[in-house]
Design an enzyme around this catalytic site. Structure first.
Site, PDB file in Angstrom:
ATOM      1  N   HIS A  69      57.019  17.194  29.363  1.00 25.72           N
ATOM      2  CA  HIS A  69      56.461  18.507  29.340  1.00 25.72           C
ATOM      3  C   HIS A  69      55.373  18.656  28.423  1.00 25.72           C
ATOM      4  CE1 HIS A  69      59.279  19.453  32.450  1.00 25.72           C
ATOM      5  NE2 HIS A  69      60.221  19.999  31.875  1.00 25.72           N
ATOM      6  N   HIS A 111      58.550  26.602  34.659  1.00 24.94           N
ATOM      7  CA  HIS A 111      59.758  26.089  34.644  1.00 24.94           C
ATOM      8  C   HIS A 111      60.827  27.203  34.349  1.00 24.94           C
ATOM      9  CE1 HIS A 111      63.100  23.213  33.268  1.00 24.94           C
ATOM     10  NE2 HIS A 111      62.067  22.172  33.014  1.00 24.94           N
ATOM     11  N   GLU A 149      61.153  22.857  40.280  1.00 21.73           N
ATOM     12  CA  GLU A 149      59.568  22.821  39.537  1.00 21.73           C
ATOM     13  C   GLU A 149      58.708  21.837  40.540  1.00 21.73           C
ATOM     14  OE1 GLU A 149      60.758  21.104  35.680  1.00 21.73           O
ATOM     15  OE2 GLU A 149      62.496  21.576  36.431  1.00 21.73           O
TER      16      GLU A 149
END
Length: 344
Positions: free
Chosen positions: A109, A178, A309
């Site tokens: 991420h 997220h 996601e």
């Protein structure tokens, strides 16, 4: 009609530059959402049950301090590349790039300080808010100055999230939000009574560090076949699964398409996910452990939320047969995801 208003939410600590964090409230007849200029975080999302009662269906914190501490990306936009890159390494134009390792042997991420941990510049729109930032060349090890715009718009029951980016050097990019959802209301103990379906004929098996092996496997005859709705708790038991943290491969194309649907029978709440993205990571909050105090002093145990996601496939920068994740100078990255809330 959507109303939009901004208000102060807090101030960044001096060591982080001390900037003012704003909260933007988007409200229609059926949905109310609060979004922060820190991390483009969806901090609240209230939607009606079948009796017309509003509940907040996303996990998060009441204060900026909660979001400044370590947490599992609650509600945030993550990037420059969502999900995992194996060993935090990739090769581009004959050069090797090394990223920060923040997920075992991998980069996750965006690295140590991704898009979720920075202040964005907001611009209020008639029915939403647009955030901008410039991610400088070599930030977190990524090449190129990357201009990024994330736009949230609310129209009736539908929240749209649009991502746009332009780069000065070829770079991998994959952006997602997220948010952690529980349609029973945040703070509810689990999501086992949710029914879910995902429009995917294949998924990506992963190794023990959650990196895709490279195989694109058919869901047919496996616990990953979610093409018809399944009740989550019973499904996990039936297939002896500890939970999901996998990419489902969506039908390719640039057009908007319905890719997932979640229904919570006790409240009647439904959520549909539509997107232009090639993949969707279905995650069932396996790493939540009750240690975080959330909104209203709620605790968030394992499996107390799910994430859907929309994004490119994980580690695509190292897997040439995965959908292209590279953005070149002169091109525009442009993807949209729509969340549609209803009752049944």
């Amino acid at each position: 009609m959507t109303t939009v208003r901004g208000e102060a939410f807090g101030r960044m600590p001096p060591e982080e530059g001390g900037g003012e964090v704003e909260k933007f409230v988007l409200q229609s007849d059926s949905v109310r959402v609060e979004i922060l200029s820190f991390g483009c975080i969806i901090s609240t999302l209230e939607t009606k049950d079948r009796d017309g009662k509003f509940s907040d269906v996303v996990l998060g914190f009441d204060t900026l301090e909660g979001y400044m501490r370590k947490h599992p990306f609650f509600g945030a936009v993550v990037g420059r590349v969502a999900n995992r890159i194996a060993n935090g390494r990739f090769n581009l134009d004959g050069k090797q790039y090394q990223l920060f390792l923040n997920n075992g042997p991998n980069s996750l991420h965006g690295g140590a300080k991704g898009f979720d941990k920075v202040l964005w510049s907001p611009q209020v729109l008639p029915n939403g808010v647009r955030f901008f930032r410039l991610s400088p060349d070599s930030e977190e090890g990524y090449p190129g100055d990357l201009k990024v715009w994330v736009t949230y718009t609310l129209s009736g029951r539908e929240l749209a999230i649009n991502y746009q980016a332009q780069t000065s050097k070829t770079t991998p990019i994959s952006l997602t939000n997220h948010a952690y959802f529980n349609l029973a209301g945040q703070g509810s103990r689990h999501v086992y009574d949710h029914e879910i379906s995902i429009e995917a004929d294949s998924y990506l098996p992963v190794d023990d560090t959650k990196i895709p092996t490279g195989e694109v496997a058919a869901v047919q005859g496996t616990g990953f076949d979610l093409r018809q709705p399944v009740e989550l708790g019973k499904h996990l038991q039936k297939f002896h699964l500890d939970g999901f943290d996998h990419n489902f491969c969506l039908h390719q194309g640039q057009d908007r398409r319905l890719v997932a649907r979640v229904f919570h029978p006790p409240t009647g709440r439904t959520m549909e996910v539509h997107t232009t993205q090639p993949g969707i990571q279905f995650y069932t909050g396996n790493n939540l452990d009750g240690s975080l105090k959330g909104k209203g002093a709620a605790v968030y145990p394992k499996h107390s939320a799910f994430c859907l996601e929309t994004q490119n496939w994980p580690d695509a920068v190292n897997k040439p047969h995965f959908p292209n994740v590279l953005l070149h100078p002169g091109e525009e990255y442009n993807h949209t995801t729509w969340l549609v809330f209803n009752t049944a």
